[in-house]
Design a protein around this motif. Structure first.
Motif, PDB file in Angstrom:
ATOM      1  N   ARG A 181       0.818  -1.217   0.000  1.00 20.85           N
ATOM      2  CA  ARG A 181       0.000   0.000   0.000  1.00 20.85           C
ATOM      3  C   ARG A 181       0.853   1.270   0.000  1.00 20.85           C
ATOM      4  N   GLY A 182       2.188   1.112   0.188  1.00 19.49           N
ATOM      5  CA  GLY A 182       3.064   2.271   0.115  1.00 19.49           C
ATOM      6  C   GLY A 182       3.570   2.797   1.433  1.00 19.49           C
ATOM      7  N   TYR A 183       3.432   2.028   2.521  1.00 21.49           N
ATOM      8  CA  TYR A 183       3.926   2.476   3.815  1.00 21.49           C
ATOM      9  C   TYR A 183       5.372   2.011   4.018  1.00 21.49           C
ATOM     10  N   PHE A 184       6.209   2.924   4.504  1.00 22.14           N
ATOM     11  CA  PHE A 184       7.624   2.631   4.712  1.00 22.14           C
ATOM     12  C   PHE A 184       7.808   1.622   5.841  1.00 22.14           C
ATOM     13  N   ILE A 185       8.604   0.560   5.593  1.00 14.21           N
ATOM     14  CA  ILE A 185       8.828  -0.503   6.573  1.00 14.21           C
ATOM     15  C   ILE A 185      10.231  -0.434   7.165  1.00 14.21           C
ATOM     16  N   GLY A 186      11.234  -0.225   6.323  1.00 13.04           N
ATOM     17  CA  GLY A 186      12.622  -0.194   6.794  1.00 13.04           C
ATOM     18  C   GLY A 186      13.574  -0.187   5.614  1.00 13.04           C
ATOM     19  N   ILE A 187      14.857  -0.438   5.879  1.00 10.03           N
ATOM     20  CA  ILE A 187      15.859  -0.489   4.815  1.00 10.03           C
ATOM     21  C   ILE A 187      16.628  -1.809   4.902  1.00 10.03           C
ATOM     22  N   THR A 188      17.196  -2.217   3.786  1.00  6.59           N
ATOM     23  CA  THR A 188      17.875  -3.512   3.732  1.00  6.59           C
ATOM     24  C   THR A 188      19.325  -3.402   4.187  1.00  6.59           C
ATOM     25  N   LYS A 189      19.795  -4.493   4.796  1.00  4.91           N
ATOM     26  CA  LYS A 189      21.214  -4.660   5.118  1.00  4.91           C
ATOM     27  C   LYS A 189      21.518  -6.145   5.004  1.00  4.91           C
ATOM     28  N   GLY A 190      22.278  -6.513   3.963  1.00  3.41           N
ATOM     29  CA  GLY A 190      22.430  -7.933   3.676  1.00  3.41           C
ATOM     30  C   GLY A 190      21.086  -8.486   3.252  1.00  3.41           C
ATOM     31  N   ASN A 191      20.659  -9.594   3.861  1.00  4.78           N
ATOM     32  CA  ASN A 191      19.327 -10.140   3.556  1.00  4.78           C
ATOM     33  C   ASN A 191      18.327  -9.843   4.682  1.00  4.78           C
ATOM     34  N   GLU A 192      18.650  -8.876   5.528  1.00  4.10           N
ATOM     35  CA  GLU A 192      17.759  -8.482   6.611  1.00  4.10           C
ATOM     36  C   GLU A 192      17.183  -7.097   6.348  1.00  4.10           C
ATOM     37  N   VAL A 193      16.142  -6.754   7.115  1.00  2.73           N
ATOM     38  CA  VAL A 193      15.532  -5.431   7.030  1.00  2.73           C
ATOM     39  C   VAL A 193      15.692  -4.741   8.377  1.00  2.73           C
ATOM     40  N   ILE A 194      16.312  -3.569   8.369  1.00  2.95           N
ATOM     41  CA  ILE A 194      16.438  -2.770   9.587  1.00  2.95           C
ATOM     42  C   ILE A 194      15.094  -2.085   9.828  1.00  2.95           C
ATOM     43  N   THR A 195      14.506  -2.317  10.969  1.00  6.85           N
ATOM     44  CA  THR A 195      13.132  -1.888  11.235  1.00  6.85           C
ATOM     45  C   THR A 195      13.050  -0.400  11.552  1.00  6.85           C
ATOM     46  N   ARG A 196      11.806   0.087  11.598  1.00  8.98           N
ATOM     47  CA  ARG A 196      11.576   1.505  11.876  1.00  8.98           C
ATOM     48  C   ARG A 196      12.052   1.880  13.279  1.00  8.98           C
TER      49      ARG A 196
END
Length: 336
Positions: free
Chosen positions: A308-323
């Motif tokens: 829907r377009g809501y920001f979740i986080g950014i990638t680092k390796g194969n993980e996602v750094i959370t808000r």
């Protein structure tokens, strides 16, 4: 007097209506999802140019690009230009407060930062590099002795003579350079308290709505060693025209299911990374905050959005750094 009383309720009503409209506008702005166009305008390419300087008595006497795992100084040089190392990552323009426009040129990216080197460790590294350089000089002398012997007993008419002569000339230059380094190391004393200082220059490359590429110098204002993230800000503390900063909500986003990532093709591969890359929106899937986005499609720092377009986080390796982790980084911002 009666006329003032009649106007009083109207004034209160108008104030209440304006306040209500302001609250509605604020809620709409805060929670309105990003469009595909805004997702692309929220990112930029971050180029980090870094090098080390050996400083003695307040003067820089040597440059090198990195420190290897075996503590060797990588590409030691008397000139800075020959040892600059460039790393690329994706950066995301962010608002410092989720409830109002407050970017002021702030950007979050993923950059691994080495530990600072204390004076004792610096002296140990210098001593080891001095030993390596002396060993290299001995090796070069032995090689040149054999090469010069070959050149003495052969002449220019013999096959391969010119090739050997060119190789010997190259080794002579290498030995001369190592001798210069040896003389430099001999002038450094532990009592002079030499330092090894890392320097880094950040530049953000972004595109205007018409596709034209722009660049802006950034400065580091915060970092998180645990998440390997950095908080950058434009030198002028102004948000560039045409970008669309994201807001980091006070609760974490989804950690499972179908999502969208904004990545620069090739940026996650060292041989393909370039500041000329273009971004695209790539479907990806999350499983416990782990994504399946290939590195060739999106490198570290790529933002992840819900469908829907809501920001979740950014990638680092194969993980996602959370808000929540990114909000912690914003709280570490250094004041100028």
């Amino acid at each position: 007097m009666e006329q003032k009383r009649r106007h009083n309720p109207r004034l209160k009503l108008m104030t209440l209506v304006i306040l209500l409209l302001t609250i509605i506008a604020w809620v709409a702005w805060s929670f309105w999802p990003s469009s595909a166009r805004q997702m692309k305008r929220s990112v930029a390419i971050v180029a980090c140019q870094s090098w080390y300087e050996m400083v003695c008595k307040g003067k820089t006497i040597l440059y090198f690009s990195d420190i290897a795992a075996d503590t060797a100084l990588v590409r030691p040089s008397l000139q800075q230009d020959s040892c600059v190392r460039t790393i690329y990552a994706t950066g995301v323009w962010v608002n410092s407060c989720f409830f109002m426009p407050s970017c002021r040129g702030r950007m979050i990216s993923v950059m691994e930062k080495p530990d600072e080197i204390n004076q004792q460790d610096a002296w140990m590294l210098i001593e080891k590099e001095k030993e390596r350089n002396e060993k290299r000089i001995r090796q070069l002398r032995a090689q040149l002795k054999e090469l010069n012997y070959y050149l003495r007993i052969h002449n220019v008419h013999d096959e391969g003579y010119n090739t050997v002569a060119a190789y010997a000339y190259e080794k002579e230059g290498e030995k001369a350079y190592c001798m210069r380094l040896a003389r430099l190391f001999d002038t450094v004393r532990q009592a002079d308290r030499p330092q090894l200082i890392r320097k880094a220059v950040y530049t953000a490359y972004y595109r205007l709505p018409n596709g034209e590429c722009q660049q802006v110098r950034m400065r580091e204002v915060g970092s998180s060693k645990q998440c390997q993230t950095v908080l950058l800000q434009t030198v002028g503390r102004k948000t560039p025209t045409g970008v669309a900063p994201v807001s980091i909500f006070f609760i974490n986003g989804k950690s499972h299911g179908a999502t969208l990532a904004v990545g620069y093709g090739g940026l996650g591969v060292k041989e393909l990374a370039s500041s000329d890359a273009s971004c695209s929106i790539i479907p990806t899937t999350l499983h416990d905050n782990r994504h399946d986005l290939p590195a060739v499609l999106g490198g570290d720092g790529s933002p992840v959005f819900s469908k829907r377009g809501y920001f979740i986080g950014i990638t680092k390796g194969n993980e996602v750094i959370t808000r929540s982790q990114l909000r912690g980084l914003l709280r570490k911002e250094k004041q100028p």
